[in-house]
Design a protein around this motif. Structure first.
Motif: not given
Length: 235
Positions: A125, A127-129, A159-160, A163-164, A211, A217
């Motif tokens: 993905e 990275d973004r909020n 965010g990250v 996504l993780q 990463t 991510t």
């Protein structure tokens, strides 16, 4: 006549601590016309249906990369490869069922994971909020994953860190090959670090986050062992 495809022009290996081969694929450039000739008629027909040149190039480059990388691993020339669908809908190289792979797209890059004898899944993905990250977590994350996210500042929680957790869960589901037939809240794949996920006391999934490129991510997952009919785990 076979066309020798240059791996370095399409993908680069990722040197991370993982029990599978991981490759990052650049989808941005117009695909080489000779390389496209290695694809099947069905792949070319599907690519032609994309209205957007960018999406068409992404699809073509990703499928070319699959063939190039599978040739590198199993030795079957890219233009001679034939793919069939497994019972769960995942593509598999015909006559070489032991070679397993997974592919995931994000923007103009793709992530591919390959292994022998073990089903794998990858997810990537940008990275973004996400404004709805908390709602998505409530719907899809295991209670212990939600507990791990709760104390984090919103910039990480939405965010990250989110996504993780999301990519880890997606990678596990892809490796299992059962899609959404199992409630995602029942899978505790965590939000960071290498972990072992046990399902129905029959399957162990190794999963980890990493990463692959600045601004992205990703996660990989590897299953062993898996019954002949993975859907039977969830009935």
């Amino acid at each position: 006549m076979a066309y020798m495809l240059d791996i370095a022009r399409l993908a680069r290996p990722l040197a991370i601590d993982a029990p599978l081969s991981l490759w990052l694929v650049d989808l941005s450039a117009p695909p080489d016309a000779q390389a496209v000739s290695c694809l099947s008629d069905m792949e070319c027909e599907r690519a032609a249906r994309f209205a957007s040149p960018r999406h068409r190039n992404r699809y073509l480059n990703a499928h070319i990369a699959v063939r190039v990388l599978m040739e590198e691993h199993c030795g079957v020339a890219a233009h001679r490869q034939r793919f069939v669908l497994q019972a769960d809908g995942k593509p598999q190289l015909a006559n070489f069922p032991n070679w397993q792979f997974s592919l995931s797209y994000a923007d103009d890059v793709a992530l591919m994971g390959i292994d022998f004898d073990n089903r794998v899944g990858v997810d990537i993905e940008a990275d973004r909020n996400l404004a709805d990250a908390d709602e998505l977590s409530a719907l899809h994350f295991h209670p212990r994953e939600r507990d791990a996210l709760a104390p984090l500042p919103s910039t990480l929680r939405q965010g990250v860190a989110f996504l993780q957790g999301w990519t880890r869960k997606e990678a596990c589901l892809k490796a299992l090959g059962c899609g959404l037939s199992m409630a995602t809240t029942d899978i505790h794949s965590g939000i960071s670090g290498q972990a072992r996920v046990h399902i129905a006391a029959q399957v162990e999934i190794m999963v980890d986050s990493f990463t692959p490129l600045v601004g992205f991510t990703a996660a990989w997952a590897r299953v062993s062992p898996l019954p002949d009919d993975p859907a039977s785990l969830f009935q």
